[in-house]
Scaffold this active site. Structure first.
Site, PDB file in Angstrom:
ATOM      1  N   HIS A   1      -9.604   6.317  -1.084  1.00  0.00           N
ATOM      2  CA  HIS A   1     -10.201   7.500  -0.466  1.00  0.00           C
ATOM      3  C   HIS A   1     -10.013   8.774  -1.294  1.00  0.00           C
ATOM      4  O   HIS A   1      -9.694   9.845  -0.759  1.00  0.00           O
ATOM      5  CB  HIS A   1      -9.633   7.684   0.942  1.00  0.00           C
ATOM      6  CG  HIS A   1      -9.482   6.397   1.693  1.00  0.00           C
ATOM      7  ND1 HIS A   1     -10.350   5.327   1.537  1.00  0.00           N
ATOM      8  CD2 HIS A   1      -8.556   5.985   2.602  1.00  0.00           C
ATOM      9  CE1 HIS A   1      -9.960   4.317   2.304  1.00  0.00           C
ATOM     10  NE2 HIS A   1      -8.876   4.681   2.963  1.00  0.00           N
TER      11      HIS A   1
ATOM     12  N   HIS B   1     -13.396  -1.959   0.735  1.00  0.00           N
ATOM     13  CA  HIS B   1     -12.230  -1.478   1.483  1.00  0.00           C
ATOM     14  C   HIS B   1     -12.480  -1.659   2.968  1.00  0.00           C
ATOM     15  O   HIS B   1     -13.243  -0.899   3.583  1.00  0.00           O
ATOM     16  CB  HIS B   1     -11.937  -0.008   1.172  1.00  0.00           C
ATOM     17  CG  HIS B   1     -10.645   0.443   1.799  1.00  0.00           C
ATOM     18  ND1 HIS B   1      -9.431   0.445   1.139  1.00  0.00           N
ATOM     19  CD2 HIS B   1     -10.379   0.849   3.063  1.00  0.00           C
ATOM     20  CE1 HIS B   1      -8.484   0.859   1.969  1.00  0.00           C
ATOM     21  NE2 HIS B   1      -9.031   1.105   3.142  1.00  0.00           N
ATOM     22  N   CYS B   2     -11.862  -2.689   3.528  1.00  0.00           N
ATOM     23  CA  CYS B   2     -11.947  -2.936   4.971  1.00  0.00           C
ATOM     24  C   CYS B   2     -10.665  -3.682   5.370  1.00  0.00           C
ATOM     25  O   CYS B   2      -9.837  -4.011   4.513  1.00  0.00           O
ATOM     26  CB  CYS B   2     -13.183  -3.764   5.311  1.00  0.00           C
ATOM     27  SG  CYS B   2     -13.405  -5.212   4.275  1.00  0.00           S
ATOM     28  N   HIS B   3     -10.504  -3.872   6.683  1.00  0.00           N
ATOM     29  CA  HIS B   3      -9.263  -4.486   7.184  1.00  0.00           C
ATOM     30  C   HIS B   3      -9.591  -5.522   8.256  1.00  0.00           C
ATOM     31  O   HIS B   3     -10.693  -5.497   8.830  1.00  0.00           O
ATOM     32  CB  HIS B   3      -8.370  -3.423   7.852  1.00  0.00           C
ATOM     33  CG  HIS B   3      -8.118  -2.203   7.030  1.00  0.00           C
ATOM     34  ND1 HIS B   3      -7.193  -2.153   6.013  1.00  0.00           N
ATOM     35  CD2 HIS B   3      -8.685  -0.963   7.076  1.00  0.00           C
ATOM     36  CE1 HIS B   3      -7.186  -0.931   5.488  1.00  0.00           C
ATOM     37  NE2 HIS B   3      -8.079  -0.194   6.093  1.00  0.00           N
TER      38      HIS B   3
ATOM     39  N   ARG C   1      -0.692  -3.166  -2.316  1.00  0.00           N
ATOM     40  CA  ARG C   1      -0.918  -1.786  -1.898  1.00  0.00           C
ATOM     41  C   ARG C   1       0.409  -1.056  -1.808  1.00  0.00           C
ATOM     42  O   ARG C   1       1.360  -1.588  -1.227  1.00  0.00           O
ATOM     43  CB  ARG C   1      -1.631  -1.758  -0.552  1.00  0.00           C
ATOM     44  CG  ARG C   1      -2.241  -0.417  -0.191  1.00  0.00           C
ATOM     45  CD  ARG C   1      -2.884  -0.489   1.152  1.00  0.00           C
ATOM     46  NE  ARG C   1      -3.855   0.568   1.414  1.00  0.00           N
ATOM     47  CZ  ARG C   1      -4.197   0.926   2.635  1.00  0.00           C
ATOM     48  NH1 ARG C   1      -3.651   0.313   3.676  1.00  0.00           N
ATOM     49  NH2 ARG C   1      -5.085   1.882   2.834  1.00  0.00           N
TER      50      ARG C   1
ATOM     51  N   THR D   1      -1.444  -1.337   7.457  1.00  0.00           N
ATOM     52  CA  THR D   1      -0.007  -1.086   7.621  1.00  0.00           C
ATOM     53  C   THR D   1       0.517  -1.593   8.972  1.00  0.00           C
ATOM     54  O   THR D   1       1.713  -1.831   9.110  1.00  0.00           O
ATOM     55  CB  THR D   1       0.326   0.412   7.500  1.00  0.00           C
ATOM     56  OG1 THR D   1      -0.399   1.122   8.520  1.00  0.00           O
ATOM     57  CG2 THR D   1      -0.054   0.943   6.127  1.00  0.00           C
TER      58      THR D   1
ATOM     59  N   ASP E   1     -14.122   0.923   5.334  1.00  0.00           N
ATOM     60  CA  ASP E   1     -12.835   1.142   5.996  1.00  0.00           C
ATOM     61  C   ASP E   1     -12.862   0.642   7.450  1.00  0.00           C
ATOM     62  O   ASP E   1     -11.986   0.985   8.255  1.00  0.00           O
ATOM     63  CB  ASP E   1     -12.393   2.606   5.962  1.00  0.00           C
ATOM     64  CG  ASP E   1     -10.923   2.743   6.371  1.00  0.00           C
ATOM     65  OD1 ASP E   1     -10.577   3.733   7.039  1.00  0.00           O
ATOM     66  OD2 ASP E   1     -10.132   1.830   6.060  1.00  0.00           O
TER      67      ASP E   1
HETATM   68  O1  LIG Z   1      -5.734   6.931   7.195  1.00  0.00           O
HETATM   69  C1  LIG Z   1      -5.332   5.929   7.826  1.00  0.00           C
HETATM   70  O2  LIG Z   1      -4.778   5.983   8.957  1.00  0.00           O
HETATM   71  C2  LIG Z   1      -5.476   4.594   7.184  1.00  0.00           C
HETATM   72  C3  LIG Z   1      -4.609   3.582   7.589  1.00  0.00           C
HETATM   73  C4  LIG Z   1      -4.673   2.382   6.916  1.00  0.00           C
HETATM   74  C5  LIG Z   1      -3.716   1.285   7.240  1.00  0.00           C
HETATM   75  O3  LIG Z   1      -2.997   1.397   8.249  1.00  0.00           O
HETATM   76  O4  LIG Z   1      -3.689   0.324   6.435  1.00  0.00           O
HETATM   77  O5  LIG Z   1      -5.568   2.145   5.924  1.00  0.00           O
HETATM   78  C6  LIG Z   1      -6.464   3.115   5.555  1.00  0.00           C
HETATM   79  O6  LIG Z   1      -7.273   2.841   4.649  1.00  0.00           O
HETATM   80  C7  LIG Z   1      -6.424   4.397   6.197  1.00  0.00           C
END
Ligand SMILES: O=C(O)c1cc(C(=O)O)oc(=O)c1
Length: 304
Positions: free
Chosen positions: A183, A33-35, A126, A79, A252
């Protein structure tokens, strides 16, 4: 002229120099889980986003992976990019097959768009129910997306807050695919680990074999941080020990929307032996489970 983006004034950047973890992950470990964020001048942030982050590139993600002793990444569409998966696809296409993805799509996505995402390495979508992040889509729209992605063998990642679980429970159990909870469903860790709220989450996974959970983001859940996150450990341990074959772990990185502090990714890795207390549990959490879900074609059925 590319659009200019201004990072939110209160945005906390990812840790500039995480420690080298003292815990050494097993060979083939997956940060599940990472972005990636932008860069915004190449991959514009979505107009409907609820935050504007710092840029956080695929090359920085690969460098972190090497620094932490991991081998692969599962990149989850953030997001801030909405349903524009270009930054995600770019990272997957430059990962030498070492990254898979979870995309965000709309109901009108076409078959060829889905095939292109699959070819790039996307293996799931997602559904986000966290109100501060997105305006959630209606259940029938999400159900239509689930029906579209099921034939591809994809799964659905869901992100919600624990107080929402009672009202979302029946919709979740109606989903026709494997479902992975981000999470741990964000438990309130000031409540008992065997209390009513967390027991409902455990019931969800107990009664539905297709449900998995990530035991990630102690930094988001802890009320005793910013070091140790001791109050989260019992919750993560309960999930790992009750569902050892259906858990995933991730950094994350780059930690969107952290306000109280920015975790040191190396210290997050050092927490792993505290929540998965045997080498076997660590191997399932970090290697066997993510490989089965994201690289099934590479899993030797005999050893699975
Ligand atoms: O808790 C958060 O703000 C958050 C936001 C996002 C996202 O914006 O994708 O992803 C995550 O895993 C956690």
């Amino acid at each position: 002229m590319s659009e200019k983006f201004t990072m939110d004034a209160d945005w906390l950047q990812y840790h500039p120099a995480p420690v080298k973890p003292s815990y050494c992950p097993p060979a083939g470990a997956v940060d599940a889980h990472c972005h990636v964020f932008g860069p915004g001048d190449q991959f514009p942030y979505a107009p409907q986003r609820k935050y504007t982050p710092c840029d956080a590139s695929k090359d920085q993600l690969w460098a972190l992976r090497e620094h932490l002793g991991f081998s692969r990444n599962v990149i989850v569409q953030a997001t801030c990019h909405g349903a524009d998966n270009r930054a995600l696809v770019d990272a997957l296409e430059h990962s030498d097959g070492r990254a898979r993805g979870v995309a965000t799509v709309t109901e009108d996505i076409t078959e060829e768009e889905l095939q292109a995402l699959h070819a790039a390495g996307v293996r799931g979508v997602r559904f986000n129910f966290v109100k501060r992040l997105v305006d959630a889509l209606p259940f029938d729209t999400l159900g239509a997306i689930a029906d579209k992605i099921k034939p591809l063998g994809w799964h659905i990642v869901i992100y919600f807050e624990s107080q929402e679980l009672p009202e979302l429970y029946d919709f979740f159990t109606s989903l026709p695919t494997t479902v992975v909870v981000d999470h741990m469903g964000r438990p309130d860790v000031s409540k008992p680990v065997d209390g009513e709220e967390f027991n409902l989450f455990v019931k969800l996974l107990t009664e539905n074999e297709n449900f998995w959970s990530k035991v990630s983001c102690p930094e988001r859940l802890s009320q005793v941080g910013p070091h140790g996150y001791d109050d989260v450990v019992p919750f993560a341990r309960r999930i790992v020990e009750t569902f050892p074959d259906r858990v995933l772990w991730g950094t994350d990185w780059p930690h969107p929307n952290m306000k109280s502090h920015m975790p040191d990714d190396g210290e997050l890795v050092n927490m792993i032996p505290r929540i998965a207390v045997t080498e076997e549990l660590q191997r399932k959490l970090l290697v066997d489970n993510p490989m089965r879900l994201y690289w099934p074609e590479e899993v030797d059925c005999v050893t699975a």
